[in-house]
Design an enzyme around this catalytic site. Structure first.
Site, PDB file in Angstrom:
ATOM      1  CD  GLU A 233     -63.624  66.371 -34.630  1.00 28.91           C
ATOM      2  OE1 GLU A 233     -63.037  67.529 -34.191  1.00 28.91           O
ATOM      3  OE2 GLU A 233     -64.493  65.943 -34.917  1.00 28.91           O
TER       4      GLU A 233
ATOM      5  N   GLY B 122     -42.162  57.033 -21.337  1.00 27.14           N
ATOM      6  CA  GLY B 122     -42.994  56.419 -20.324  1.00 27.14           C
ATOM      7  C   GLY B 122     -43.073  56.757 -18.747  1.00 27.14           C
TER       8      GLY B 122
ATOM      9  CG  ASN C 107     -47.803  60.473 -17.680  1.00 26.35           C
ATOM     10  OD1 ASN C 107     -48.476  61.091 -16.506  1.00 26.35           O
ATOM     11  ND2 ASN C 107     -47.301  61.382 -18.507  1.00 26.35           N
TER      12      ASN C 107
ATOM     13  CG  ASN D  51     -54.342  61.626 -24.553  1.00 30.74           C
ATOM     14  OD1 ASN D  51     -53.432  61.051 -24.589  1.00 30.74           O
ATOM     15  ND2 ASN D  51     -54.429  62.735 -25.163  1.00 30.74           N
TER      16      ASN D  51
ATOM     17  CG  ASP E 261     -54.996  66.322 -27.816  1.00 24.36           C
ATOM     18  OD1 ASP E 261     -55.076  65.286 -27.123  1.00 24.36           O
ATOM     19  OD2 ASP E 261     -54.250  67.386 -28.264  1.00 24.36           O
TER      20      ASP E 261
ATOM     21  CG  HIS F 137     -52.869  67.640 -24.345  1.00 20.41           C
ATOM     22  ND1 HIS F 137     -52.432  67.322 -25.551  1.00 20.41           N
ATOM     23  CD2 HIS F 137     -53.086  69.128 -24.221  1.00 20.41           C
ATOM     24  CE1 HIS F 137     -52.108  68.510 -26.207  1.00 20.41           C
ATOM     25  NE2 HIS F 137     -52.376  69.560 -25.378  1.00 20.41           N
TER      26      HIS F 137
ATOM     27  CG  MET G 273     -46.154  61.003 -29.269  1.00 14.69           C
ATOM     28  SD  MET G 273     -47.339  62.107 -28.095  1.00 14.69           S
ATOM     29  CE  MET G 273     -46.327  63.648 -27.812  1.00 14.69           C
ATOM     30  NE  ARG G 274     -50.525  54.816 -34.783  1.00 10.57           N
ATOM     31  CZ  ARG G 274     -50.441  55.049 -36.119  1.00 10.57           C
ATOM     32  NH1 ARG G 274     -49.151  55.415 -36.917  1.00 10.57           N
ATOM     33  NH2 ARG G 274     -51.321  54.575 -37.113  1.00 10.57           N
TER      34      ARG G 274
ATOM     35  CD  GLU H 139     -48.029  65.070 -18.342  1.00  9.59           C
ATOM     36  OE1 GLU H 139     -48.061  64.226 -18.664  1.00  9.59           O
ATOM     37  OE2 GLU H 139     -47.616  66.121 -18.900  1.00  9.59           O
TER      38      GLU H 139
HETATM   39  C1  GAR Z   1     -46.484  63.614 -21.384  1.00  9.40           C
HETATM   40  O1  GAR Z   1     -45.970  64.901 -21.131  1.00  9.40           O
HETATM   41  C2  GAR Z   1     -47.873  63.687 -22.051  1.00  9.40           C
HETATM   42  O2  GAR Z   1     -48.894  64.488 -21.422  1.00  9.40           O
HETATM   43  C3  GAR Z   1     -47.389  64.254 -23.502  1.00  9.40           C
HETATM   44  O3  GAR Z   1     -46.162  63.256 -23.890  1.00  9.40           O
HETATM   45  C4  GAR Z   1     -45.513  63.306 -22.460  1.00  9.40           C
HETATM   46  C5  GAR Z   1     -45.327  61.739 -22.506  1.00  9.40           C
HETATM   47  O4  GAR Z   1     -44.353  61.499 -21.422  1.00  9.40           O
HETATM   48  N1  GAR Z   1     -48.470  63.717 -24.193  1.00  9.40           N
HETATM   49  C6  GAR Z   1     -48.893  64.460 -25.199  1.00  9.40           C
HETATM   50  O5  GAR Z   1     -48.550  65.822 -25.720  1.00  9.40           O
HETATM   51  C7  GAR Z   1     -50.210  64.000 -26.195  1.00  9.40           C
HETATM   52  N2  GAR Z   1     -50.624  65.012 -27.089  1.00  9.40           N
HETATM   53  P1  GAR Z   1     -44.093  60.153 -20.658  1.00  9.40           P
HETATM   54  O6  GAR Z   1     -43.689  59.246 -22.064  1.00  9.40           O
HETATM   55  O7  GAR Z   1     -42.916  60.315 -20.110  1.00  9.40           O
HETATM   56  O8  GAR Z   1     -45.407  59.702 -20.026  1.00  9.40           O
END
Ligand code: GAR
Length: 205
Positions: free
Chosen positions: A148, A12, A14, A112, A150, A114, A95-96, A179
């Site tokens: 789809e 969490g 982000n 989203n 990403d 990525h 992650m879904r 990010e």
């Molecule tokens: C982040 O790096 C995000 O970009 C990635 O998961 C991490 C979550 O971190 N997302 C993906 O890979 C989606 N395909 P966080 O929970 O600390 O925000």
């Protein structure tokens, strides 16, 4: 004011950064609800500490279809005013895969982040994929979600130079820093109605 729903599965960071930026940068959006599909997501405690409502809609052991699961998410979003008319949904390490029905209902209102420069390295372990491929630059992408994985229209990207001695951990750390810069920026642009979608392209400003 728009209502924001954030969907998480884990750490969490982000989410935390978006919530803090809303306050410190006066982003005109109401952080209405954080929803996790995992009961033990560390991000839940962070959201609670920041005074944001949380809900857990467990995906593990959920017997119904993807659409049925997403209906539960939509139910919770709606309860907190995150509607297709007045809401923004941010996936932050959620992650879904989202069902086409959910995407359609919230057309161009689900965003989203990525950890790669899409369309390179979609899916899981994007930083590892970039290192294994041997690219010299990677980064992160904030994009609208379509049906789809990403693939939706790109809103903002930030580039990170790969070092020869980078590990998955060191690269992930530098990408995460970026990010944390671009995701709140996109929330701010969206809240101020500065993002338009024209086919696959977004127009900002
Ligand atoms: C982040 O790096 C995000 O970009 C990635 O998961 C991490 C979550 O971190 N997302 C993906 O890979 C989606 N395909 P966080 O929970 O600390 O925000």
């Amino acid at each position: 004011m728009l209502n924001l729903g954030i969907l998480i599965s884990g750490r969490g960071s982000n989410m935390e950064n978006i919530l803090k930026s809303i306050k410190s940068k006066k982003i005109p959006i109401n952080p209405a609800i954080v929803i996790s599909n995992k009961v033990d997501a560390p991000g839940l405690k962070i959201a609670e500490k920041l005074g944001i409502k949380t809900e857990i809609i467990e995906s593990r052991g959920f017997e119904g279809s993807r659409e049925a699961y997403d209906k539960k998410i939509i139910g919770s979003l709606t309860k907190y005013g995150v509607t297709p008319k007045n809401g923004l949904v941010c996936l932050a390490g959620f992650m879904r895969i989202i069902s086409p029905q959910f995407v359609k209902k919230y057309k161009n209102r689900i965003i989203n982040i990525h950890p790669a420069l899409l369309p390179s390295f979609p899916g899981l372990n994007a930083q590892k994929q970039a290192l294994e491929y041997g690219v010299k630059y990677s980064g992160c992408t904030v994009h609208f979600v379509d049906s789809e994985m990403d693939t939706g229209p790109v809103i903002l990207q930030s580039v990170v130079k790969i070092k020869e001695n980078d590990t998955e951990e060191s690269l992930s750390k530098r990408i995460l820093k970026e990010e944390h810069k671009i995701y709140p920026e996109v929330v701010n642009l969206f809240a101020r109605k500065k993002i338009k979608v024209s086919g696959r392209r977004t127009i900002i400003g």
